[in-house]
Write an enzyme that holds these catalytic residues in place. Structure first.
Site, PDB file in Angstrom:
ATOM      1  N   LYS A  39       0.776  -1.307   0.002  1.00 34.77           N
ATOM      2  CA  LYS A  39      -0.107  -0.092   0.126  1.00 34.77           C
ATOM      3  C   LYS A  39       0.864   1.369  -0.001  1.00 34.77           C
ATOM      4  O   LYS A  39       1.926   1.235   0.673  1.00 34.77           O
ATOM      5  CB  LYS A  39      -0.884   0.095   1.309  1.00 34.77           C
ATOM      6  CG  LYS A  39      -1.953   1.102   1.292  1.00 34.77           C
ATOM      7  CD  LYS A  39      -2.915   0.694   2.498  1.00 34.77           C
ATOM      8  CE  LYS A  39      -3.907   1.794   2.671  1.00 34.77           C
ATOM      9  NZ  LYS A  39      -4.925   1.549   3.835  1.00 34.77           N
ATOM     10  N   SER A  60      -9.845   1.773   2.623  1.00 38.21           N
ATOM     11  CA  SER A  60      -8.722   2.505   1.758  1.00 38.21           C
ATOM     12  C   SER A  60      -7.811   1.611   1.254  1.00 38.21           C
ATOM     13  O   SER A  60      -7.165   2.273   0.137  1.00 38.21           O
ATOM     14  CB  SER A  60      -7.849   3.703   2.751  1.00 38.21           C
ATOM     15  OG  SER A  60      -7.291   2.861   3.696  1.00 38.21           O
ATOM     16  N   SER A  84      -9.952  -0.674   6.838  1.00 35.29           N
ATOM     17  CA  SER A  84      -9.283  -0.444   5.407  1.00 35.29           C
ATOM     18  C   SER A  84      -8.681  -1.716   4.882  1.00 35.29           C
ATOM     19  O   SER A  84      -8.222  -1.551   3.743  1.00 35.29           O
ATOM     20  CB  SER A  84      -8.426   0.592   5.596  1.00 35.29           C
ATOM     21  OG  SER A  84      -8.878   1.889   5.604  1.00 35.29           O
TER      22      SER A  84
END
Lengths: 481, 470
Positions: free
Chosen positions: A73, A148, A172
């Site tokens: 990420k 996210s 997330s």
């Protein structure tokens, strides 16, 4: 069979394929993908890492993860590779150190393909707040990936990475895993070092894997967990979980708190009831429970997360790195302009909210009250876990939203975090795994929540279900090769 | 009207730990800009602080040395404000649970200045303005500090100065800081308000920021007292404000008023765990504390019989006190030893730094030997002084200057003979003495000493001389 770590590792070790060949296959797949799952790639470096891995494979010093291509990420620091949190504020920022979790994978010879798309500074549930535009859900490209960690979930689901590292502050990892039909593990707070993870809500953030199978998630978790002297909140975890998956359902006490199921669609409810029936059949005991304080978690979460964020994001001032306004009149003006230009609307909203709840005169009414609620939620979970080993719940009240939907329905988007945030508030481990589809054919996620540092039990429960009941998503079978 | 000054100090003391408070970078002063730095102390995204346990220990030391209660549970907080020298845009400090609370520092007068609290925090970096640009040097960022907050118990600039000097001495004694004000390792913010003599209510206060020398504090406080008194006399109100002191003009000027007061939005630092300080740890630190300056001063006066003025010349210097006490451990006279140090050794040390360092060529045992000769009457104190002076210069032992046979002293017989000789050789002095001039006997002593090469016992000689001159 899908491309799991175990299968790929087996093929690498048998020399059926080299890491370089495997990496090239992933690079080709990423290059021809329109999912926008990646925002920065490092293909040259990936090939170099793959060569190194091939050497280790040849020498016989390889582990399960050696030579397996993965992604990270964009809020997890990777030395020399852009780490921007998908924000204009950090455009061009290249860390000069590696996050511990990523460094541990690299030490095992993992191959980094690039950085995954995400909501700006991890603030969002759709990945649409990304400065680089939203990633698309591989199950239905008209829909969001969730967020996210949306880019990572999409990459894993679409075989653009064998697994990915995400981060979970209020859901997330789990929510995009459920939207994209993959497995996502949010470890216990403190199980994985946060060093190098660009902070959103420091007391809530946790790095964890997005993977194609429960076992893969367990393998990656085993590799990244443990005490790190650079993170005081990390703890010793002197056990492994990937070798404790086989226990089956017998003897498991699975709690079902009815509040989690309020307001979810009948189709989703049907999927989860199917899972409950499966566990019963496997010999688990189903314990009906109630958690009246569940609803308190949401306001507590938004207050605490935004308060911490308002402080954590103060350092983006355009002075040492990241975006700096071209024109300004003074230092204060430079900082104000840089931040106004650099941060997107959602980030600005949360900074303002967080600043407000910490302000003198409002602190007691908001932040302090949220901390009191937090204690109540911790106590409520303690109560539930005195009569069960694992809690079973939906990961999200929804399946994947259409693109551009939540922008107009912001409150609905905040509310959709209801199933995931309580776990972060209490610092518990939880896993999301696919559990059927809704009427639109979109994946439904089941969430299994465990006691602190008891990842082993939720992974075992998840593995039992995956083996027995999981309906594979046909169109994405086959993997990268 | 007559006004009474009410003042409290917030003193920042840089701790002398080897590494910074949240990372392992060096705390060494100076260095090329941004060379004592890492991701943690430059606030790089994703970096996390690790609390240096030494810092907690030093704060406990400081607290115990100022009679504070040590809180067994303490935590760090974030103080949020935005300034380019503060890379995280928050300072990790302590808000509602500091390490130490409720202590005091005692002044010479016996007055106690209350200590409200002592907390730990990190220092900020430094802005350097050059060639029309502003540069930031983060070497100092993350250097550990303690902030010592006093009660508003100070009622004169002189008390403020003494309080600060006492603090400085205590911190140096217990080894937590070198408190070098010129290097900025000790700085103070001074709060001042005035009230009519006899009044119990506090007036509106102003705060003078960042004072770095006790003598400037006195001047600034005097100036601020006058300024506020003048305003009050005219019936005007004091504006609550933060002031800056201008050293060259000896004036204060406003930095910001009450309306610009910052809201620091304190909240518990989530990256650092709550610190639990077990009772045993506190006891352990207590046991490791040296004798504190005030206690030492009192002991020197009460138990060793030193005059207050002599004691004051020794106890503030840790190394001198250590040297002095080693000399005393050989069982020699405290007063003679003190006088030789203060009277003779100090004459060779030009600066405060030299006294502080106290590296001299005479080992403790040699000085003790010299003092023992004086104690036993074998050597005159003044003679010992001149010998010591030579020893300090040459680094040679006592034996190089004093022969054993010289120290045997004279028999009563020999002394009597010498006295008789002295009377015979000084008819004028004898005449004067007999005529009633008591002082005239002095020239006879002088003669005696010269003849005996300093070996004569003056007291004995005086008895004999008076007997002979009857």
């Amino acid at each position: 069979m899908r491309d799991t770590i175990s299968i790929l590792s087996e093929r690498l070790k048998k020399r059926e394929i080299s890491s370089v060949e495997l990496t090239k296959a992933y690079i080709d797949a990423i290059s021809s993908s329109d999912l926008n799952a990646y925002v920065h790639t490092s293909f040259d470096e990936a090939l170099r890492q793959a060569e190194e891995a091939d050497k280790r494979l040849k020498e016989g010093t390889a582990t399960l993860l050696t030579g397996i291509p993965m992604s990270v990420k964009d809020n997890i620091s990777t030395k020399g590779l852009e780490t921007t949190c998908c924000s204009k504020m950090l455009e061009g920022y290249k860390p000069f150190y590696d996050a511990t979790a990523y460094a541990k994978l690299r030490a095992e010879g993992a191959v980094l393909l690039g950085k995954n798309n995400m909501d700006e500074f991890a603030m969002g549930s759709t990945s649409e707040t990304s400065y680089y535009g939203a990633p698309l859900n591989p199950r239905d490209k008209t829909r969001v990936t969730g967020g996210s960690s949306g880019g990572g979930a999409a990459a894993v689901a679409a075989h653009l990475a064998a697994y990915a590292l995400g981060s979970d502050t209020g859901g997330s990892i789990r929510q995009p895993a459920s939207f994209c039909g993959v497995v996502g593990l949010k470890p216990t707070y403190g199980a994985v070092s946060r060093y190098g993870l660009i902070a959103y809500g420091s007391s809530l953030d946790q790095i964890g894997p997005l993977a194609n199978s429960v076992k893969d998630a367990a393998i990656v978790f085993d590799s990244i967990k443990g005490r790190d002297f650079r993170d005081q909140t990390s703890e010793e975890t002197p056990y492994t979980v990937s070798d404790k998956l086989e226990g089956g359902g017998k003897g498991l006490k699975i709690g079902v708190a009815k509040e989690y199921f309020e307001g979810i669609s009948p189709e989703m409810k049907g999927c989860l009831e199917g899972a409950i029936a499966f566990y019963e059949k496997e010999g688990a005991e189903i314990v009906p429970l109630s958690m009246p304080s569940l609803g308190l978690a949401l306001p507590a979460y938004y207050i605490i997360a935004c308060a911490e964020a308002s402080s954590n994001l103060g350092r983006y001032d355009g002075i040492r790195f990241g975006h700096r306004a071209a024109k300004y009149e003074s230092v204060d003006d430079m900082i104000a302009r840089s931040r106004t230009e650099g941060f997107g609307k959602e980030v600005q909203r949360r900074i303002m909210l967080g600043t407000y709840v910490l302000s003198s005169g409002y602190y007691d009414a908001y932040y302090k009250k949220a901390c009191t609620l937090r204690k109540q939620i911790v106590a409520a979970f303690d109560g539930l876990f005195s009569s069960c080993d694992v809690l079973l719940a939906p990961t999200s009240p929804n399946t994947a939203f259409p693109l551009n939907y939540t922008g107009q329905n912001r409150i609905e988007m905040y509310l959709s975090d209801i199933c995931t945030v309580p776990v972060n508030i209490a610092g518990l481990p939880a896993i999301s795994l696919p559990c059927g589809k809704d009427g639109k054919g979109l994946p439904v996620g089941m969430q299994l929540i465990g006691k602190k540092f008891d990842e082993a039990t939720i992974l075992r429960a998840a593995y039992t279900y995956e083996r027995g009941e999981r309906q594979e998503v046909e169109e994405l079978e086959g993997g990268v090769l | 009207m007559k006004y009474e000054l009410v003042s409290g100090l917030e003193t920042h003391v840089e701790l002398s730990t080897a590494t910074k408070i949240f990372c392992s970078c060096t705390t060494a002063f100076g260095g090329a800009p941004n060379t004592h730095c890492c991701p943690v102390c430059t606030g790089m995204p994703g970096a996390l602080p690790i609390l240096n346990q030494k810092v907690v220990e030093y704060a406990i030391r400081a607290g115990l040395a100022t009679h504070c209660t040590i809180n067994e549970i303490t935590h760090m907080d974030r103080k949020n404000y935005c300034y380019p020298d503060l890379p995280k845009a928050y300072q990790i400090s302590q808000f509602d649970e500091p390490v130490c609370e409720h202590g005091y520092v005692e002044l010479d007068s016996g007055k106690k200045i209350g200590i409200t609290r002592i907390h730990i925090e990190e220092d900020a970096g430094k802005l350097v303005h050059e060639r029309g640009f502003t540069f930031v040097d983060y070497n100092r960022g993350g250097v550990p500090l303690i902030e010592i907050v006093s009660e508003p118990d100070i009622s004169s600039p002189e008390e403020a100065k003494e309080y600060l000097e006492k603090l400085q001495l205590i911190m140096r004694y217990i080894g937590v800081s070198d408190c070098k004000m010129q290097e900025g390792s000790m700085r103070a913010d001074v709060n001042i308000s005035l009230r009519p003599v006899g009044s119990k209510t506090l007036g509106t206060r102003t705060e003078i920021k960042n004072m770095s020398s006790p003598s400037f504090i006195v001047k600034a406080m005097q100036y601020e007292y006058e300024r506020q008194a003048e305003l009050l006399d005219r019936g005007e109100e004091i504006e609550q404000a933060t002031l800056r002191y201008n050293e060259s003009e000896n004036t204060t000027s406003k930095m910001r008023g009450k309306e610009d007061a910052q809201d620091y939005r304190y909240f518990p630092e989530p990256d650092i765990l709550t610190v639990h300080i077990p009772k045993e740890k506190i006891e352990e630190v207590k046991a490791s504390l040296p004798e504190l300056p005030t206690d030492k001063f009192r002991r020197y006066v009460r138990e060793l019989g030193l005059s207050e003025s002599t004691a004051k010349l020794i106890y503030p210097y840790r190394n001198v006190a250590r040297y002095y006490e080693t000399v005393l451990s050989k069982g020699v006279s405290p007063r003679t030893s003190a006088n030789l140090i203060v009277g003779t050794v100090y004459a060779t040390l030009k600066t405060e730094e030299e006294k502080e360092a106290f590296s001299i060529a005479v080992p403790e045992a040699e000085l003790a030997l010299l003092v023992s000769y004086v104690d036993s009457g074998k050597l005159q104190a003044s003679k010992a002084g001149s010998i010591l002076l030579q020893m300090l210069e040459s680094g040679k032992p006592v034996s190089a200057y004093v022969r054993e046979e010289d120290l045997k002293g004279l028999s009563d017989e020999e002394l009597k003979k010498l006295c008789e000789g002295a009377i015979a050789a000084n008819p004028k002095a004898v005449e004067d003495f007999k005529a009633g001039k008591q002082k005239a006997i002095g020239s006879l002593f002088g003669f005696l000493m010269k003849q005996s090469r300093g070996k004569a016992d003056v007291k004995k000689a005086e008895v004999i001389l008076r007997e002979l001159l009857k």
